[in-house]
Design a protein around this motif. Structure first.
Motif, PDB file in Angstrom:
ATOM      1  N   LEU B 177      11.976 -17.560  27.523  1.00 15.32           N
ATOM      2  CA  LEU B 177      12.000 -18.257  28.801  1.00 15.32           C
ATOM      3  C   LEU B 177      13.307 -17.999  29.541  1.00 15.32           C
ATOM      4  CD1 LEU B 177      10.360 -21.650  27.836  1.00 15.32           C
ATOM      5  CD2 LEU B 177       9.348 -19.729  29.048  1.00 15.32           C
ATOM      6  N   LEU B 178      14.382 -17.839  28.763  1.00 13.44           N
ATOM      7  CA  LEU B 178      15.689 -17.607  29.367  1.00 13.44           C
ATOM      8  C   LEU B 178      15.750 -16.272  30.090  1.00 13.44           C
ATOM      9  CD1 LEU B 178      18.744 -18.289  29.642  1.00 13.44           C
ATOM     10  CD2 LEU B 178      19.064 -17.243  27.425  1.00 13.44           C
ATOM     11  N   VAL B 179      15.222 -15.215  29.456  1.00 11.87           N
ATOM     12  CA  VAL B 179      15.388 -13.888  30.047  1.00 11.87           C
ATOM     13  C   VAL B 179      14.200 -13.450  30.892  1.00 11.87           C
ATOM     14  CG1 VAL B 179      16.939 -13.096  28.246  1.00 11.87           C
ATOM     15  CG2 VAL B 179      14.517 -12.683  28.013  1.00 11.87           C
ATOM     16  N   LEU B 180      13.125 -14.262  30.889  1.00 17.69           N
ATOM     17  CA  LEU B 180      11.942 -13.880  31.664  1.00 17.69           C
ATOM     18  C   LEU B 180      12.257 -13.590  33.132  1.00 17.69           C
ATOM     19  CD1 LEU B 180       8.961 -13.459  31.119  1.00 17.69           C
ATOM     20  CD2 LEU B 180       8.566 -15.852  31.653  1.00 17.69           C
ATOM     21  N   PRO B 181      13.041 -14.441  33.806  1.00 16.10           N
ATOM     22  CA  PRO B 181      13.334 -14.142  35.217  1.00 16.10           C
ATOM     23  C   PRO B 181      13.975 -12.775  35.418  1.00 16.10           C
ATOM     24  CG  PRO B 181      14.011 -16.383  34.695  1.00 16.10           C
ATOM     25  CD  PRO B 181      13.612 -15.751  33.409  1.00 16.10           C
ATOM     26  N   THR B 182      14.835 -12.360  34.483  1.00 14.67           N
ATOM     27  CA  THR B 182      15.459 -11.046  34.602  1.00 14.67           C
ATOM     28  C   THR B 182      14.411  -9.945  34.605  1.00 14.67           C
ATOM     29  OG1 THR B 182      17.240 -11.934  33.242  1.00 14.67           O
ATOM     30  CG2 THR B 182      17.252  -9.572  33.643  1.00 14.67           C
ATOM     31  N   VAL B 183      13.449 -10.065  33.684  1.00 16.51           N
ATOM     32  CA  VAL B 183      12.405  -9.043  33.600  1.00 16.51           C
ATOM     33  C   VAL B 183      11.570  -9.033  34.878  1.00 16.51           C
ATOM     34  CG1 VAL B 183      10.373  -8.285  32.331  1.00 16.51           C
ATOM     35  CG2 VAL B 183      12.292  -9.260  31.107  1.00 16.51           C
ATOM     36  N   ILE B 184      11.233 -10.231  35.358  1.00 15.11           N
ATOM     37  CA  ILE B 184      10.392 -10.319  36.548  1.00 15.11           C
ATOM     38  C   ILE B 184      11.107  -9.714  37.751  1.00 15.11           C
ATOM     39  CG2 ILE B 184       9.242 -11.891  38.144  1.00 15.11           C
ATOM     40  CD1 ILE B 184       8.798 -13.807  35.873  1.00 15.11           C
ATOM     41  N   LEU B 185      12.378 -10.067  37.921  1.00 11.49           N
ATOM     42  CA  LEU B 185      13.102  -9.535  39.076  1.00 11.49           C
ATOM     43  C   LEU B 185      13.239  -8.018  38.990  1.00 11.49           C
ATOM     44  CD1 LEU B 185      15.824 -12.299  39.466  1.00 11.49           C
ATOM     45  CD2 LEU B 185      13.889 -11.844  40.951  1.00 11.49           C
ATOM     46  N   ALA B 186      13.553  -7.506  37.803  1.00  8.18           N
ATOM     47  CA  ALA B 186      13.679  -6.054  37.659  1.00  8.18           C
ATOM     48  C   ALA B 186      12.340  -5.371  37.883  1.00  8.18           C
ATOM     49  CB  ALA B 186      14.217  -5.708  36.271  1.00  8.18           C
ATOM     50  N   GLY B 187      11.277  -5.982  37.353  1.00  7.54           N
ATOM     51  CA  GLY B 187       9.941  -5.426  37.532  1.00  7.54           C
ATOM     52  C   GLY B 187       9.556  -5.369  39.004  1.00  7.54           C
ATOM     53  N   ARG B 188       9.911  -6.413  39.733  1.00  6.75           N
ATOM     54  CA  ARG B 188       9.588  -6.433  41.167  1.00  6.75           C
ATOM     55  C   ARG B 188      10.307  -5.319  41.904  1.00  6.75           C
ATOM     56  NH1 ARG B 188       9.733 -11.915  44.238  1.00  6.75           N
ATOM     57  NH2 ARG B 188       8.614 -10.562  45.672  1.00  6.75           N
ATOM     58  N   GLU B 189      11.585  -5.151  41.577  1.00  7.32           N
ATOM     59  CA  GLU B 189      12.333  -4.059  42.206  1.00  7.32           C
ATOM     60  C   GLU B 189      11.661  -2.724  41.936  1.00  7.32           C
ATOM     61  OE1 GLU B 189      15.353  -4.053  43.956  1.00  7.32           O
ATOM     62  OE2 GLU B 189      14.991  -6.200  44.077  1.00  7.32           O
ATOM     63  N   ALA B 190      11.253  -2.530  40.661  1.00  4.19           N
ATOM     64  CA  ALA B 190      10.666  -1.248  40.286  1.00  4.19           C
ATOM     65  C   ALA B 190       9.350  -1.014  41.010  1.00  4.19           C
ATOM     66  CB  ALA B 190      10.453  -1.216  38.769  1.00  4.19           C
ATOM     67  N   ILE B 191       8.530  -2.059  41.082  1.00  3.37           N
ATOM     68  CA  ILE B 191       7.229  -1.898  41.729  1.00  3.37           C
ATOM     69  C   ILE B 191       7.402  -1.699  43.232  1.00  3.37           C
ATOM     70  CG2 ILE B 191       5.070  -3.093  42.265  1.00  3.37           C
ATOM     71  CD1 ILE B 191       5.205  -4.369  39.536  1.00  3.37           C
ATOM     72  N   ARG B 192       8.387  -2.409  43.788  1.00  5.24           N
ATOM     73  CA  ARG B 192       8.630  -2.284  45.227  1.00  5.24           C
ATOM     74  C   ARG B 192       9.071  -0.883  45.592  1.00  5.24           C
ATOM     75  NH1 ARG B 192      12.686  -6.579  47.009  1.00  5.24           N
ATOM     76  NH2 ARG B 192      11.201  -7.975  46.011  1.00  5.24           N
ATOM     77  N   ALA B 193       9.722  -0.202  44.614  1.00  2.97           N
ATOM     78  CA  ALA B 193      10.244   1.129  44.919  1.00  2.97           C
ATOM     79  C   ALA B 193       9.163   2.195  44.964  1.00  2.97           C
ATOM     80  CB  ALA B 193      11.300   1.509  43.882  1.00  2.97           C
ATOM     81  N   VAL B 194       7.976   1.874  44.464  1.00  7.38           N
ATOM     82  CA  VAL B 194       6.894   2.864  44.518  1.00  7.38           C
ATOM     83  C   VAL B 194       6.421   2.974  45.969  1.00  7.38           C
ATOM     84  CG1 VAL B 194       4.570   3.425  43.730  1.00  7.38           C
ATOM     85  CG2 VAL B 194       6.184   2.309  42.186  1.00  7.38           C
TER      86      VAL B 194
END
Lengths: 339, 314, 318
Positions: B177-194
């Motif tokens: 639960l602690l690190v989930l936001p980090t993964v979500i934010l990084a994932g969003r950046e990655a998907i947005r870059a496509v």
């Protein structure tokens, strides 16, 4: 291709690490026994099933003072009974009782007797318990080895440490008769935090009430050795620490003899064992719940603890119980086993 | 056009140009001396700043290496904790505990984190209030102190509704639960870059939304997502504070199990060893720090390598 | 066949119909629901945090007056003459934030300006990962480093200061500063690189020096991102636990502003109390939740401010 190769290498590396770790299991018993003088103690072990057929777990929690003692007991016990998983956590005496009284642990390491409030909680949750004494301990009031003070009365210690204390220099302490250059020096008190059983015991015995203490002392938290280091750096500092830490401390600090009305009693292992070092001598206990003692491995562990109390105390560098005290505990366990 | 009328104009233009050039040169040259000094001072300030940061990093590593040096043997990794003989004690149970806990964390954050990122980037209508609330929520959670997650774990996971006790799974859940936001934010950046052209092209060819995501977007965003996961895992490995509250027990000499009582992790054990009085424990703690540093270096190198290897230029 | 408009359009309608999905694609809907659930878990987490913090806090404030809590200057919940003024540990946290930002802002900003504007690509490729390693160092390690190395070093370098005991919040704060440098550099770096090259090129064409471009063009253009970086770093400093737990100790109940002494912060208090001796269900234990709630609210406010600024810099340039 490159990725797969590297992935394979990483996988193999990880697997070999895990295998090495698991392989270490069988060496573990040998390692504990093979260190220098400990070899003889492992073989000299008293009663307790040396057959090694018990399985199960024993969960201990509690005091950070008693913890290392129980850890030694756990190590030695598991060398004989590798099927039993003994774990020792350190949540503090009070925090440990909290978990003990709601059945989350099997035993509580305790540097003080259980309090009335805690007994209430245990009763509410249907937890019956019994306890054994594991070792003796004491609190030593420490000062610099160079300070010209050898002994203090309880009243003087109370004057320094009580709530509302106005002692700011060594000269403020009544009846110490110090030379002028020492009397004018500021007295800097160091002590553990309110989370510690040591704090509870000291405040109750010296100041009459748990938590009754001056509010400008320097809190050293969990690190009892910090007081020793502080005194090494400041010859006019003072503190109170568990006796076992004082023994580790070396020559820069000395423990004051305490006069509880019967003359100055020095802080030595003998005086702690023969209970003449009052009021700062204390027993260290392990409380077991009845439901836990109903399990054979827990009872066996309790028995082992008492039977080997002297060796355990020595290895952990605590003051062992007197022969009489051990007999008392042995009888207690026998009653439990019998009943 | 008469030859006579262009001649004076060209001359005028030529005059104007040379005048402008002279003025610019004069303006530029007059400050070039002062410029050089300022430039040098500035560059040295920046290099000092950078140097201080790197000095801090290097001195930490060197100090720990010196302190823990005496105990850098294989027994450090294969030995079990021992109060009796700290000279042979090791971190095996803590390392295994870390592996178990982190394994659980990865199992949780990959589906949940990537799923949430996909939802927020691909499916969510950002005008709807609930989607905006979720976004805001995730950004806030990223900044909540780790000790608060420890309190959450103690109240809800160890006790409370989930109530699984002080087991490794509780540690996994809390850290996840602690690190989930980090993964979500990084994932969003990655998907947005496509680039949208990829998505649009796929949809135009008749693929469904999910087919597009599965076949086009995710593979393209994979390096960024992986980097996010690795950084989240690196952070989780080093966390001690929340685990102190959910029961990462000190003294465990047997191998941990996922749902059985009694586990410890590397940073928690280092912390506990460092609090002991004996000198050998201090050396042991420093040696443990070195093991952790090696682990962190490995993870970071993996992340950098992944980023370099898979970086696609659109 | 397609020679009349009517025929053509009806044929088109046939084609159009056949492009529509044959079935309503329940799988797609299920996937969307699952993904929504993944995202909604974050809301559940926040709700859980709020409940676990605020319910005991509520019962705490039945016993302790809010005024005393926020204005009292003596923090001694476990003493027999208990006192619940939270200011000493709030000031402790504030000292950490001020000193750590004081260390991290110059180092972080100067480094990020260098990396973004001046550094050759090769240097950048080496330094950026190095800073990421700094970001990944476990806080236990940094805490031990501060306690074992930095504090004795500070005492030997500055012996005239009033050191006492082995703890010092100032030293711990400097260590926290080192810890948060990567936060500042990475976010500011992103912000500065988002500034379009055209702005820089225009300035260069007008004869500005690199220094002027960096400080007068890029820096102000990226200011919202930079402010966000600083606020995020501050929030991280507020929430840092292990470094202060190990190196700043527990001070004493009185309010002090002296950075050479050991002082407790909100985070080290929670960690110490929750792993310590006090029985659950008592007011003393509930102080964990009250302070935890205060901590949560503080970082929430800081993060909201940072998000505002990030949004501003994103909007302008993306």
């Amino acid at each position: 291709m490159k990725l797969r190769f590297r992935g394979l290498v990483a996988l193999i590396a990880a697997l070999s690490l895990v295998l090495a770790a698991c392989g270490g299991d069988s060496e573990e018993t040998a390692t504990t026994g093979a260190t220098g003088s400990d070899t003889t103690t492992t073989e000299d072990m008293g009663d307790g099933d040396s057959g090694g057929e018990l399985t199960g777990e024993v969960r201990l929690d509690g005091s950070s003072t008693v913890g290392p003692l129980s850890e030694v007991a756990a190590e030695l016990y598991m060398a004989q009974q590798p099927g039993v998983r003994v774990t020792v956590a350190i949540s503090g005496t009070g925090g440990g009782f909290q978990k003990f009284c709601i059945g989350e642990t099997d035993a509580n390491n305790s540097s003080r007797p259980i309090s009335d409030e805690e007994i209430e909680i245990c009763t509410e949750n249907g937890i019956g318990f019994d306890f054994i004494q594991a070792a003796n301990d004491a609190l030593s009031v420490v000062v610099s080895a160079d300070l010209p003070v050898e002994c203090m009365t309880v009243a003087q210690v109370n004057q320094i440490w009580g709530a509302g204390s106005t002692v700011l220099t060594w000269g403020d302490v009544d009846g110490l008769d110090l030379p002028e250059d020492v009397a004018s020096q500021p007295l800097t008190p160091y002590g553990p935090g309110s989370d510690s059983g040591t704090f509870d015991y000291f405040t109750e015995e010296i100041n009459g009430e748990v938590g009754n203490i001056r509010n400008d002392y320097i809190d050293i938290g969990e690190d009892d050795l910090a007081a020793v280091r502080a005194i090494e750096g400041d010859p006019y500092a003072t503190g109170y620490i568990p006796f076992s830490y004082y023994q580790e401390a070396g020559d820069a600090v000395k423990a004051l003899a305490i006069d509880d009305g019967n003359g100055c009693v020095e802080a030595t292992p003998e005086n702690v064992s023969n209970l003449s070092y009052t009021p700062l001598g204390r027993g260290l206990f392990v409380y077991f719940s009845d439901s836990a003692l109903a399990r054979p491995e827990v009872l066996d562990f309790a028995e082992f603890y008492i039977d080997n109390a002297e060796e355990i105390a020595e290895l952990a560098e605590f003051v062992p119980m007197t022969a009489d005290q051990i007999e008392e505990q042995r009888a207690k366990i026998a009653a439990l086993v019998g009943g | 056009m008469t030859a006579g009328s262009t001649e004076p104009r060209t001359k005028r233009v030529a005059l104007a140009t040379s005048g402008a050039r002279a003025a610019t040169l004069a303006a530029l040259q007059s400050s070039s001396q002062r410029d050089k000094v300022v430039h040098t001072v500035f560059i040295s300030m920046m290099l000092i700043a950078l140097g201080l940061a790197l000095l801090g990093l290097v001195s930490l590593i060197v100090f720990m290496a010196i302190e823990g040096g005496p105990r850098l043997q294989w027994e450090l990794l294969t030995g079990v904790p021992s109060t009796i003989s700290p000279e042979t004690a090791g971190f095996r149970t803590a390392i295994l505990g870390t592996l178990y806990v982190i394994g659980g964390v990865v199992l949780l954050i990959v589906p949940l984190g990537v799923g949430a990122a996909i939802y927020l980037e691909e499916y969510a209508d950002s005008t709807k209030w609930w989607n905006r609330l979720i976004e805001l929520n995730i950004q806030n959670l990223a900044g909540v102190p780790s000790i608060v997650f420890g309190i959450l774990g103690l109240a809800f996971i160890v006790r409370g509704p989930i109530s699984i006790g002080f087991v490794a799974a509780a540690g996994s859940l809390t850290l996840a639960l602690l690190v989930l936001p980090t993964v979500i934010l990084a994932g969003r950046e990655a998907i947005r870059a496509v680039p949208p052209s990829i998505t649009d092209g796929s949809l135009a060819l008749g693929a469904t939304r999910w087919q597009t995501i599965k076949g086009q977007v995710l593979p393209a965003a994979l390096p960024g997502i992986l980097t996010g996961i690795i950084l989240a895992v690196a952070r989780a490995i080093g966390e001690a504070a929340p685990l102190l509250l959910v029961g990462a027990v000190t003294f465990v000499t047997f191998n941990p199990k996922f749902f059985a009582d009694g586990y410890s992790t590397l940073p928690v054990m280092i912390f506990q060893y460092a609090n002991r009085p004996q000198e050998e424990f201090r050396i042991l703690a420093a040696a443990g720090v070195i093991v952790m540093l090696v682990l962190v270096l490995l993870m970071n190198s993996l992340a950098v390598w992944l980023r370099d290897r898979f970086e696609r230029r659109w | 066949m397609l020679d009349t408009p009517m025929a053509a359009s009806s044929a088109g309608a046939d084609v159009r119909r056949s492009l529509e999905a044959a079935s309503p694609r329940y799988g797609e809907k299920a996937i969307k629901v699952f993904l929504f659930a993944c995202a909604a878990i974050s809301v559940a987490v926040t709700v859980a945090i709020v409940i676990s913090l605020f319910v005991p806090t509520f019962s705490f404030f039945q016993e302790v007056s809010i005024v005393e809590f926020f204005t009292g200057t003596l923090w001694a919940p476990a003493f027999s003459n208990a006192s619940f003024g939270v200011l000493p540990i709030v000031v402790g946290t504030a000292i950490v934030v001020v000193i750590s930002l004081g260390v991290a802002i110059p180092i972080g900003l100067l480094s990020s300006i260098y990396l973004s504007e001046y550094a050759p690509a090769g240097v950048r490729r080496v330094i950026k990962p190095a800073l990421e390693v700094l970001a990944g160092i476990p806080t236990v390690a940094i805490g031990l480093f501060a306690f074992w190395f930095m504090r004795p070093l500070a005492e030997s370098l500055l012996p005239f200061l009033t050191w006492q005991g082995p703890f010092s919040i100032g030293v711990a704060a400097v260590a926290v500063g080192l810890l948060i440098v990567p936060v500042i550099t990475s976010v500011s770096d992103d912000a500065m690189r988002a500034v379009p090259m055209s702005l820089r090129e225009g300035a260069f064409a007008l004869g500005a020096s690199k220094f002027e471009v960096s400080t007068k063009i890029v820096f102000p253009a990226a200011i919202s991102g930079i402010v966000a970086a600083v606020v995020l770093a501050g929030s991280r400093a507020v929430g840092e636990t292990m470094v202060v737990l190990i190196a700043a100790g527990a001070g004493n109940p009185r309010l002090t502003f002296d950075p050479t002494k050991g002082v407790q912060t909100m985070t080290s208090f929670i960690a110490g109390r929750a792993t310590g001796d006090i029985a659950t269900g008592t007011i003393v234990y509930d102080t964990i939740f009250a302070v935890g709630a205060l901590l949560f609210i503080s970082t929430l406010v800081l993060n909201m401010i940072a998000i505002r600024f990030v949004r501003r810099f994103r909007e302008v340039y993306e």
